[in-house]
Design an enzyme around this catalytic site. Structure first.
Site, PDB file in Angstrom:
ATOM      1  N   LYS B  80      49.159  -3.280  25.042  1.00  0.00           N
ATOM      2  CA  LYS B  80      50.556  -2.849  24.980  1.00  0.00           C
ATOM      3  C   LYS B  80      50.643  -1.334  25.131  1.00  0.00           C
ATOM      4  O   LYS B  80      49.774  -0.614  24.629  1.00  0.00           O
ATOM      5  CB  LYS B  80      51.167  -3.292  23.641  1.00  0.00           C
ATOM      6  N   SER B 155      59.162  -6.844  20.919  1.00  0.00           N
ATOM      7  CA  SER B 155      58.951  -5.797  21.901  1.00  0.00           C
ATOM      8  C   SER B 155      57.649  -5.935  22.693  1.00  0.00           C
ATOM      9  O   SER B 155      57.469  -5.208  23.672  1.00  0.00           O
ATOM     10  CB  SER B 155      58.963  -4.439  21.199  1.00  0.00           C
ATOM     11  N   SER B 179      57.450  -8.542  16.665  1.00  0.00           N
ATOM     12  CA  SER B 179      57.300  -8.116  18.060  1.00  0.00           C
ATOM     13  C   SER B 179      56.137  -8.745  18.815  1.00  0.00           C
ATOM     14  O   SER B 179      56.072  -8.641  20.032  1.00  0.00           O
ATOM     15  CB  SER B 179      57.181  -6.590  18.135  1.00  0.00           C
TER      16      SER B 179
END
Ligand SMILES: [Mg+2]
Ligand SMILES: [Zn+2]
Lengths: 465, 487, 97
Positions: B80, B155, B179
């Site tokens: 990420k 996210s 997330s």
């Protein structure tokens, strides 16, 4: 950098605990950190990690001897926080702007917050000096303000005479010397007084001391910008200061300057002034006591009662002069002494003390004159030769052969018939002139007392033959 | 079957049996990325093909030279874009950090490299991890591989979409309020949020420090366990990592769940839960019961206060964590500033997107003079109550199971202008972060409209092995179709 | 309790953010909506409940007093928008600089 995290340095916990104990503050069992949020270019995270609700220690005091009485200054708290960077507010090649050096950021420091107990600049100065001595003796600061190892932020408020309520305070940061503290306090007291006299109101704000213009400049202008939004720092866990840590720290703490002073006066019977000077730096104190110890060993039961005072004079005056002339520090001189130590086993302080005691012992035994002792000391600092050997090598032993001295005296008197006549006519201060002449002819080696006695005898016997 | 379609367990078996090389696997994965990425935007940065393949070849060589290859030796992994990678841009999905290149690796990344993983690139995300749809990325929204008109969740939407689409078998995400789990649920993959303190946060760009944890995204439970084992453990650079040793996370216990007590909280099946989600999750609970687990009804009474408490705590911490982006040391600096203060204001206002500014404002407000007690402190007290709800639950059960989200993936644009409805979609995931416990989302089938549904398994702190045991038993027994979505 | 435009401006000042007039107006409305969600917490009885600032019970995590690895200045400053030697450059901090 994004993603970087803090970790608490254990050494600062011990340092802060030592400071708290030295300032008679009560150490919390549990302490934690908070974030203090504000924007400033020297604060790279936009918040400072500090202690807010849970400081390391609270409610202490420091007794300061000031103008013959003891002033007690309250300590509100002792806490740990991280240092910020340095802003260099300088023009660079006409490009303008400020430069931010972040090298120091995140380094832990101990902050001490007093209560508003200091009433004038001299009191503040006395307090800061005493505080500095304590911090230096604890080894938590070198005390060199220009290096930033010790820094002061001052808060000041003024009030009309007779008023009981304190006025609005302002804080001044960026004070890099004791002189700057005094200047800034005077500047700000004056500014606030003028504001009040003109019917204005002092604004609670933070000012930066500008050394070059000797002015305090507002740091953050907007009102209400000082809402720091403290909240517990989630990146650090709480820490506990248990009894064992406190005991360990207490045991490792040296004697504090106040106690050292009292002890010196009591044990060595030296004046308070001497004790004050000798305790200014831990190294000076150590040198003094080692020298006295070594000297008493050398002199044995014949040691005069004033031996300790003699050492005090040597350390405060002669040694200081030696350092100043050569622009070196006590630590440097100690290192030099250690490098000359024939046994090689002594540390700097004891090597220096040993040499110094050798010289003073010769002097107190009357084997060298005062000027000769000084020359001997200077020479002893430059080489490894034993002090006794040096005396012979440099031919510094006192001329104590009375017959030799008497013939010298006669020579001098014979060479100055006019002065001798004036002496007999009543100008008795000429004795000093004659003694000077005699000593000069011995290269300073003659014992001045003996020389004076023989001179007076010769003058009295009317040696005008 | 193409190599990019393989799950981690199949890859591990194939690589150690020498059926294919890491180079072949990696090439297949890179081809897949080239083909589907235009439709998905799951990545912000894909490293150069040559660089990646060279690493894969090195992994093959080290495997061939014998010895003990790392657990992830030669396995392609995506990271990420809020986890720092030395020399590789780490944008956090923000204009603010568009050109920021970290000079250091996050501890999790260093450990990935140590385990032999081949890092292929950095995945798209909601800006600074603030969002539940990946629509808050400054570099364009990521699409859900099951329906590109829908969001992948957020996210960590880029990591979830990439794994779901076969672009990589494993990815790292971060989970502050769901997330990792929510996008894993929306995309039909396995997402794990470990116990707070299990994985070092060093190098994870902070959103909310007391809630953030790096988590894993994978197609199978075994992949999650291997990835987590590789990155977990105490780190002297993160004071909040746990000293607890990392146990072996996945014992091969088959599908037997005898002796395991599973709690189903009433509150997770109340108003607002989509019917088709409820149906799939209830089926999953029945499967778990059929494997021998004892299923009990329990209660998490403060569930409905979780969203408010979470957003207050998270935004307050974020308001401080994002203060460092001021245009001075890194990140966007405005060209329009006249003085220092306008430099700050302009740089921040230009560099941050709407949601980030919204949260900084809310967090600043909640901490400001006069509101601290009413908002921030109150939220932290409610947090204690929620944590106690779970402590009480774990007195009687080993695991709590519930839906991961109240709905399946929603349409792009559906909630992005309605922050309150967006925040409420996190209702089932935020309590886990507030309590600091671990949780895992495992796919439990497709809804009537063909969208994945996630089953959330929560356990007490440091009891990840139980969580993996229940998840793997369910995964095997349910025989959930693991084929990739049509793209 | 409703937040007014002035409150939003004050918070923006603290947060170092700049908003246009329209943004301020829109944000005031939006913030009231979100605060209404937050205010649901008022109904929770939290008397005597300690706040849970951290979820791990760990204490006393320290590092030794030794310098760690250091980034070379060129790497530490590589992302700087404006650099002068080993320092970051900003507009003058003091007004008369
Ligand atoms: Mg301070
Ligand atoms: Zn310049």
């Amino acid at each position: 950098m994004p993603g970087a995290l803090p970790v608490l340095n254990e050494a600062v916990v011990d340092s802060a605990t030592a400071v708290a104990l030295a300032l008679n503050a009560s150490v919390s069992k549990r302490a934690g950190f908070a974030r203090k949020n504000y924007f400033y270019p020297d604060l790279p995270k936009g918040y400072q990690i500090t202690q807010h609700a849970e400081p390391l220690a609270r409610d202490g005091y420091l007794d300061v001897e000031f103008e013959g009485h003891v002033k007690r200054v309250g300590i509100r708290q002792v806490h740990i926080e991280e240092d910020a960077g340095k802003s260099v507010h300088a023009e660079h090649g006409g490009e303008g702007g400020s430069l931010i050096d972040v090298n120091r950021c995140g380094v832990p420091l101990v902050e001490i917050v007093t209560r508003p107990d200091l009433r004038d600049i001299d009191e503040a100065d006395a307090f800061l000096n005493e505080l500095r001595r304590i911090l230096v003796s604890l080894g938590v600061a070198t005390g060199e303000m220009h290096e930033g190892s010790l820094r002061f932020d001052t808060n000041i408020s003024v009030r009309p005479q007779g008023a009981t309520e304190m006025g609005t305070q302002t804080e001044i940061k960026n004070l890099n010397s004791f002189r700057a503290v005094r200047k800034a306090l005077a500047y700000e007291a004056d500014r606030q007084s003028r504001v009040l006299r003109d019917g204005g109101k002092v604004v609670h704000e933070t000012l930066l001391w500008d050394e070059s213009s000797e002015r305090a400049v507002p740091m953050r202008s907007k009102e209400g910008a000082s809402d720091y939004r403290y909240f517990p720092e989630p990146d650090l866990v709480d820490f506990e200061i248990d009894g064992r840590r406190i005991e360990r720290v207490r045991e490792s703490m040296p004697e504090l300057p106040g106690a050292s002073r009292r002890r010196l006066v009591e044990v060595y019977a030296i004046p308070e002034y001497d004790a004050f000077v000798l305790t200014a730096e831990p190294a000076t104190l150590r040198l003094y006591e080692s020298t006295v110890g070594a000297l008493l060993e050398r002199l044995g039961p014949d040691a005069p009662a004033t031996a300790a005072k003699t050492v005090s004079n040597w350390v405060m005056v002669i040694l200081r002069g030696h350092l100043n002339e050569r622009r070196i520090t006590l630590a440097e001189l100690s290192a030099r002494a250690a490098s000359h130590d024939p046994t090689g086993g002594k540390d700097g302080a004891s090597a220096l003390a040993s040499r110094l005691a050798d010289v003073i012992a010769l002097r107190l035994r009357g084997e060298v004159s005062e000027p000769a002792a000084r020359r001997l000391f200077d020479a002893a600092m430059e080489c490894a030769e034993p002090v006794d050997g040096l005396v012979e090598k440099l031919d510094l032993r006192v001329v104590s052969d009375e017959d030799a001295l008497r013939s010298l005296v006669r020579d001098v008197l014979a060479g100055h018939p006019e002065e001798v006549a004036r002496y007999h006519a009543g100008t008795t201060k000429l004795v000093r002139f004659f003694v000077g002449q005699v000593l000069g002819r011995t290269g300073g080696k003659a014992d001045p007392e003996l020389a004076t006695r023989v001179l007076l005898e010769e003058l009295r016997s009317g040696g005008t033959t | 079957m193409k190599l990019y379609e393989l799950t981690f367990s199949q890859i591990r078996a194939g690589l150690s049996a020498g059926e294919f090389s890491s180079r072949e696997l990696t090439e297949s994965v890179l081809d897949r990325i080239e083909r589907v990425e235009p439709a998905l935007s799951a990545f912000v940065t894909v490293r150069g093909r040559g660089e990646i393949l060279a690493e894969a070849e090195r992994a093959d060589a080290s495997r061939a030279s014998g010895g003990n290859p790392g657990a992830l030796c030669g396995v392609p992994v995506a990271v990420k874009d809020n986890i720092s990678t030395r020399g590789l841009a780490t944008t956090c999905g923000s204009r603010m950090l568009e050109s920021y290149v970290p000079p250091y690796d996050a501890t999790a990344v260093a450990r990935l490299r140590g385990a032999g993983a081949v890092i292929v690139g950095k995945t798209n995300m909601d800006e600074f991890a603030m969002g539940s749809s990946n629509e808050n990325s400054a570099f364009g929204a990521t699409r859900n591989p099951w329906d590109t008109g829908r969001v992948p969740g957020g996210s960590s939407g880029g990591s979830a979409a990439a794994v779901a689409a076969g672009e990589v078998p494993l990815a790292l995400g971060s989970d502050t309020g769901g997330s990792v789990r929510q996008p894993a649920g929306f995309c039909g993959v396995v997402g794990v949020k470990p116990t707070y303190g299990r994985v070092s946060r060093y190098g994870l760009v902070a959103f909310a420090s007391s809630l953030d944890q790096i988590g894993t995204v994978s197609r199978d439970v075994a992949g999650a366990a291997a990835l987590l084992e590789a990155i977990a453990g105490e780190d002297p650079r993160d004071s909040t990592t746990a000293a607890e040793p990392v146990p072996s996370l996945l014992a091969d216990t088959g599908t037997d769940l005898t002796g395991v007590a599973v709690g189903v909280p009433d509150e997770y099946f109340a108003d607002g839960l989509d019917g088709s989600v409820a149906e799939k999750v209830s089926d999953a609970v029945e499967t778990i019961r059929s494997l021998g687990a004892k299923v009990l009804t329990i209660s998490i009474p403060h569930l409905r206060f979780g969203v408010a408490a979470y957003y207050l705590v998270a935004d307050a911490e974020a308001s401080a964590n994002l203060a460092r982006y001021d245009g001075v040391r890194y990140g966007h600096r405005s060209d329009h500033a006249e003085d220092l203060e306008s430099l700050y204001r302009m740089s921040r206002s230009e560099g941050f997107g709407a949601e980030v500014k919204r949260r900084i404002m809310l967090g600043t407000y909640a901490l400001s003079a006069g509101y601290y007690d009413q908002y921030y402190l109150k939220a932290q007290r409610v947090r204690t109550l929620l944590a106690r709800d779970f402590e009480r639950a774990f007195e009687s059960v080993d695991a709590v199971v519930a839906p991961t989200s109240p709905t399946t993936a929603f349409a792009l644009g559906e909630r992005v202008h309605d922050p309150v409805s967006m925040y409420l979609s996190d209702v089932y995931t935020v309590p886990v972060n507030l309590a600091g416990i671990p949780a895992l989302s495992v796919p439990c089938g497709l809804s009537a409209s063909g969208l994945p549904v996630g089953l959330q398994i929560m356990v007490d702190k440091f009891r990840e092995p139980v969580m993996f045991r229940v998840a793997q038993a369910y995964e095997r027994a349910a025989g959930v179709d693991s084929s990739l979505p049509e793209l | 309790m409703a937040v007014e435009r002035g409150d939003v401006e004050h918070v923006a000042m603290l947060a170092m953010l700049a908003f246009t007039e329209e943004e301020l107006v829109a944000f005031t409305t939006e913030m009231n909506g979100i605060l209404a969600l937050f205010e649901e917490l008022e109904g929770v009885d939290t008397d005597g409940v300690e706040p849970a600032f951290r979820v791990l019970r760990r204490r006393n995590v320290f590092r030794g007093d030794e310098p760690g690895e250091m980034l070379p200045p060129d790497e530490a400053l590589a992302n700087a928008p404006d650099r002068h030697e080993d320092a970051f450059r900003v507009p003058a901090v003091l007004p008369n600089d």
